[in-house]
Every structure is written in C-alpha cells, then in structure tokens.
Design a protein around this motif. Structure first.
Motif, PDB file in Angstrom:
ATOM      1  N   LYS A   1       0.841  -1.190   0.000  1.00 13.55           N
ATOM      2  CA  LYS A   1       0.000   0.000   0.000  1.00 13.55           C
ATOM      3  C   LYS A   1       0.878   1.241   0.000  1.00 13.55           C
ATOM      4  CE  LYS A   1      -3.691  -2.197   2.611  1.00 13.55           C
ATOM      5  NZ  LYS A   1      -4.601  -2.083   3.735  1.00 13.55           N
ATOM      6  N   GLY A   2       0.364   2.299  -0.586  1.00 12.84           N
ATOM      7  CA  GLY A   2       1.095   3.555  -0.617  1.00 12.84           C
ATOM      8  C   GLY A   2       0.226   4.678  -1.134  1.00 12.84           C
ATOM      9  N   THR A   3       0.893   5.709  -1.638  1.00 17.86           N
ATOM     10  CA  THR A   3       0.215   6.873  -2.199  1.00 17.86           C
ATOM     11  C   THR A   3       0.764   7.127  -3.596  1.00 17.86           C
ATOM     12  OG1 THR A   3       0.003   7.812   0.008  1.00 17.86           O
ATOM     13  CG2 THR A   3      -0.298   9.321  -1.834  1.00 17.86           C
ATOM     14  N   VAL A   4      -0.104   7.438  -4.528  1.00 20.28           N
ATOM     15  CA  VAL A   4       0.299   7.756  -5.889  1.00 20.28           C
ATOM     16  C   VAL A   4      -0.231   9.149  -6.217  1.00 20.28           C
ATOM     17  CG1 VAL A   4      -1.713   6.651  -6.968  1.00 20.28           C
ATOM     18  CG2 VAL A   4       0.410   6.879  -8.266  1.00 20.28           C
ATOM     19  N   GLU A   5       0.564   9.902  -6.995  1.00 21.06           N
ATOM     20  CA  GLU A   5       0.183  11.270  -7.332  1.00 21.06           C
ATOM     21  C   GLU A   5       0.349  11.511  -8.825  1.00 21.06           C
ATOM     22  OE1 GLU A   5       1.286  15.863  -6.036  1.00 21.06           O
ATOM     23  OE2 GLU A   5       2.180  14.186  -4.955  1.00 21.06           O
ATOM     24  N   ASN A   6      -0.646  12.171  -9.418  1.00 17.75           N
ATOM     25  CA  ASN A   6      -0.585  12.589 -10.812  1.00 17.75           C
ATOM     26  C   ASN A   6      -0.285  14.083 -10.809  1.00 17.75           C
ATOM     27  OD1 ASN A   6      -1.170  13.568 -13.399  1.00 17.75           O
ATOM     28  ND2 ASN A   6      -2.699  11.978 -13.756  1.00 17.75           N
ATOM     29  N   HIS A   7       0.931  14.446 -11.195  1.00 19.47           N
ATOM     30  CA  HIS A   7       1.332  15.848 -11.138  1.00 19.47           C
ATOM     31  C   HIS A   7       0.628  16.708 -12.192  1.00 19.47           C
ATOM     32  CE1 HIS A   7       4.294  15.160  -8.048  1.00 19.47           C
ATOM     33  NE2 HIS A   7       4.697  14.101  -8.717  1.00 19.47           N
ATOM     34  N   ASP A   8       0.171  16.089 -13.286  1.00 16.54           N
ATOM     35  CA  ASP A   8      -0.537  16.846 -14.321  1.00 16.54           C
ATOM     36  C   ASP A   8      -1.895  17.343 -13.828  1.00 16.54           C
ATOM     37  OD1 ASP A   8       1.564  16.497 -16.100  1.00 16.54           O
ATOM     38  OD2 ASP A   8       0.683  14.705 -16.991  1.00 16.54           O
ATOM     39  N   THR A   9      -2.586  16.505 -13.057  1.00 18.76           N
ATOM     40  CA  THR A   9      -3.918  16.880 -12.578  1.00 18.76           C
ATOM     41  C   THR A   9      -3.904  17.349 -11.124  1.00 18.76           C
ATOM     42  OG1 THR A   9      -4.418  14.643 -11.809  1.00 18.76           O
ATOM     43  CG2 THR A   9      -4.991  15.178 -14.103  1.00 18.76           C
ATOM     44  N   GLY A  10      -2.811  17.078 -10.422  1.00 16.43           N
ATOM     45  CA  GLY A  10      -2.724  17.436  -9.016  1.00 16.43           C
ATOM     46  C   GLY A  10      -3.463  16.476  -8.104  1.00 16.43           C
ATOM     47  N   GLN A  11      -3.941  15.359  -8.658  1.00 17.99           N
ATOM     48  CA  GLN A  11      -4.682  14.399  -7.850  1.00 17.99           C
ATOM     49  C   GLN A  11      -3.736  13.442  -7.142  1.00 17.99           C
ATOM     50  OE1 GLN A  11      -7.676  12.485 -10.192  1.00 17.99           O
ATOM     51  NE2 GLN A  11      -9.003  14.257 -10.137  1.00 17.99           N
ATOM     52  N   LYS A  12      -4.108  13.098  -5.925  1.00 22.19           N
ATOM     53  CA  LYS A  12      -3.335  12.181  -5.104  1.00 22.19           C
ATOM     54  C   LYS A  12      -4.306  11.189  -4.492  1.00 22.19           C
ATOM     55  CE  LYS A  12      -0.458  14.309  -2.408  1.00 22.19           C
ATOM     56  NZ  LYS A  12       0.137  15.034  -1.268  1.00 22.19           N
ATOM     57  N   GLY A  13      -3.892   9.921  -4.390  1.00 24.12           N
ATOM     58  CA  GLY A  13      -4.773   8.935  -3.783  1.00 24.12           C
ATOM     59  C   GLY A  13      -4.013   7.763  -3.216  1.00 24.12           C
ATOM     60  N   ASN A  14      -4.676   7.007  -2.373  1.00 22.06           N
ATOM     61  CA  ASN A  14      -4.101   5.779  -1.845  1.00 22.06           C
ATOM     62  C   ASN A  14      -4.063   4.742  -2.955  1.00 22.06           C
ATOM     63  OD1 ASN A  14      -3.923   6.888   0.743  1.00 22.06           O
ATOM     64  ND2 ASN A  14      -6.032   6.296   1.194  1.00 22.06           N
ATOM     65  N   CYS A  15      -3.149   3.777  -2.818  1.00 24.83           N
ATOM     66  CA  CYS A  15      -3.067   2.754  -3.850  1.00 24.83           C
ATOM     67  C   CYS A  15      -2.609   1.424  -3.273  1.00 24.83           C
ATOM     68  CB  CYS A  15      -2.139   3.190  -4.978  1.00 24.83           C
ATOM     69  SG  CYS A  15      -0.395   3.279  -4.525  1.00 24.83           S
ATOM     70  N   GLU A  16      -2.886   0.376  -4.024  1.00 28.07           N
ATOM     71  CA  GLU A  16      -2.314  -0.942  -3.796  1.00 28.07           C
ATOM     72  C   GLU A  16      -1.498  -1.280  -5.019  1.00 28.07           C
ATOM     73  OE1 GLU A  16      -6.062  -1.225  -3.650  1.00 28.07           O
ATOM     74  OE2 GLU A  16      -5.789  -0.263  -1.723  1.00 28.07           O
ATOM     75  N   MET A  17      -0.427  -2.031  -4.830  1.00 36.12           N
ATOM     76  CA  MET A  17       0.442  -2.397  -5.943  1.00 36.12           C
ATOM     77  C   MET A  17       0.601  -3.916  -5.986  1.00 36.12           C
ATOM     78  SD  MET A  17       3.256   0.687  -5.592  1.00 36.12           S
ATOM     79  CE  MET A  17       4.547  -0.389  -6.039  1.00 36.12           C
ATOM     80  N   TYR A  18       0.651  -4.440  -7.194  1.00 33.36           N
ATOM     81  CA  TYR A  18       0.782  -5.866  -7.422  1.00 33.36           C
ATOM     82  C   TYR A  18       1.876  -6.085  -8.464  1.00 33.36           C
ATOM     83  CZ  TYR A  18      -3.882  -5.614  -5.403  1.00 33.36           C
ATOM     84  OH  TYR A  18      -4.951  -5.333  -4.596  1.00 33.36           O
ATOM     85  N   LEU A  19       2.910  -6.814  -8.096  1.00 36.08           N
ATOM     86  CA  LEU A  19       3.986  -7.131  -9.020  1.00 36.08           C
ATOM     87  C   LEU A  19       3.575  -8.368  -9.810  1.00 36.08           C
ATOM     88  CD1 LEU A  19       6.782  -6.162  -9.810  1.00 36.08           C
ATOM     89  CD2 LEU A  19       7.726  -7.696  -8.089  1.00 36.08           C
ATOM     90  N   MET A  20       3.514  -8.220 -11.137  1.00 28.86           N
ATOM     91  CA  MET A  20       3.068  -9.297 -12.014  1.00 28.86           C
ATOM     92  C   MET A  20       4.122  -9.514 -13.096  1.00 28.86           C
ATOM     93  SD  MET A  20      -0.853  -7.859 -12.237  1.00 28.86           S
ATOM     94  CE  MET A  20      -1.437  -9.089 -13.373  1.00 28.86           C
ATOM     95  N   GLY A  21       5.212 -10.176 -12.727  1.00 28.90           N
ATOM     96  CA  GLY A  21       6.312 -10.374 -13.667  1.00 28.90           C
ATOM     97  C   GLY A  21       6.967  -9.044 -13.971  1.00 28.90           C
ATOM     98  N   LYS A  22       6.933  -8.632 -15.236  1.00 31.16           N
ATOM     99  CA  LYS A  22       7.535  -7.367 -15.645  1.00 31.16           C
ATOM    100  C   LYS A  22       6.517  -6.231 -15.681  1.00 31.16           C
ATOM    101  CE  LYS A  22      11.517  -9.076 -18.063  1.00 31.16           C
ATOM    102  NZ  LYS A  22      12.641  -8.311 -17.609  1.00 31.16           N
ATOM    103  N   LYS A  23       5.352  -6.476 -15.121  1.00 25.23           N
ATOM    104  CA  LYS A  23       4.325  -5.441 -15.038  1.00 25.23           C
ATOM    105  C   LYS A  23       4.035  -5.126 -13.583  1.00 25.23           C
ATOM    106  CE  LYS A  23       1.752  -5.897 -19.296  1.00 25.23           C
ATOM    107  NZ  LYS A  23       0.433  -6.057 -19.887  1.00 25.23           N
ATOM    108  N   LEU A  24       3.713  -3.872 -13.352  1.00 23.08           N
ATOM    109  CA  LEU A  24       3.318  -3.410 -12.034  1.00 23.08           C
ATOM    110  C   LEU A  24       1.889  -2.896 -12.150  1.00 23.08           C
ATOM    111  CD1 LEU A  24       4.079  -2.797  -9.123  1.00 23.08           C
ATOM    112  CD2 LEU A  24       5.028  -0.624  -9.911  1.00 23.08           C
ATOM    113  N   LYS A  25       0.979  -3.577 -11.484  1.00 19.45           N
ATOM    114  CA  LYS A  25      -0.425  -3.168 -11.486  1.00 19.45           C
ATOM    115  C   LYS A  25      -0.638  -2.252 -10.293  1.00 19.45           C
ATOM    116  CE  LYS A  25      -5.086  -5.068 -10.962  1.00 19.45           C
ATOM    117  NZ  LYS A  25      -5.862  -6.316 -10.803  1.00 19.45           N
ATOM    118  N   ILE A  26      -1.185  -1.065 -10.553  1.00 21.56           N
ATOM    119  CA  ILE A  26      -1.448  -0.096  -9.498  1.00 21.56           C
ATOM    120  C   ILE A  26      -2.938   0.222  -9.510  1.00 21.56           C
ATOM    121  CG2 ILE A  26      -0.945   2.204  -8.619  1.00 21.56           C
ATOM    122  CD1 ILE A  26       1.752   2.004 -10.101  1.00 21.56           C
TER     123      ILE A  26
END
Length: 110
Positions: free
Chosen positions: A69-94
């Motif tokens: 769990k963590g926080t992700v931020e989109n600097h273009d829109t200024g939006q910030k939110g909590n997130c979950e992350m899943y490592l799926m081989g060479k992909k990162l699902k957020i």
C-alpha cells in the motif's frame, strides 16, 4: 463437473499469480501508460517513485496486512490517492483510490 474443476483451477492460478509477498522488489525504472519513466527506489524499507523531474509520484509504499500500500500522485492533474500495488512479472499493477472512485493502471519494467 469438469467445467467446475477447470474454473476452480483457473481461479487458483490467478490468485497465485497476483499473491503479494513482503519480498517483492519494485526497484528499477518503470514506463507508465503515458510513456513516462518512473524511477523506484527503496528508502528505509519503503518504496519511493520519482518522475523525470525528480518529483515524488509514488511514495510511502509499504507491506501492510499482506498488501503493498502507498500513495500515488498525478502531477498533471494534481490528484493524489491511496493505492495498492501488485507485481506481475515485468508489469506493475497499481490500483489507485480517491474517495469512492478507483482506477487501475499498469507500468512496465524497463
């Protein structure tokens, strides 16, 4: 009966493929869906991701209650939110959450 067993086997394999571990390592360069490169590093046991301008985009990522769990931020829109992350081989699902809304996006390891 055969279809039920096949469905159960597929569900089990899916659960195993997205199971999270405290040993998951997100360190490295990841390409976003928009084509930006995010550099993720480990600082004091927590993962931090910065954009090319050095701004934190992903921070305070920690393993808590069997989830990343963590926080992700989109600097273009200024939006910030909590997130979950899943490592799926060479992909990162957020999966990012803001209020009752959520958005899923994928980054690819470079």
């Amino acid at each position: 009966m055969k279809k039920i067993l096949s469905s159960l086997a597929i569900m089990f394999m899916t659960m195993i493929s997205i199971a999270q571990s405290a040993n998951d390592n997100f360190v490295g360069k990841w390409k976003t869906e928009e084509g930006f490169i995010i550099s993720i590093s480990n600082k004091n046991g927590k993962f931090v991701g910065t954009d090319p301008k050095g701004r934190p985009t992903l921070y305070n990522v920690r393993f808590e209650k069997n989830e990343w769990k963590g926080t992700v931020e989109n600097h273009d829109t200024g939006q910030k939110g909590n997130c979950e992350m899943y490592l799926m081989g060479k992909k990162l699902k957020i999966v990012a959450h803001k209020g009752i809304f959520s958005k899923t996006f994928y980054w690819v390891k470079q």
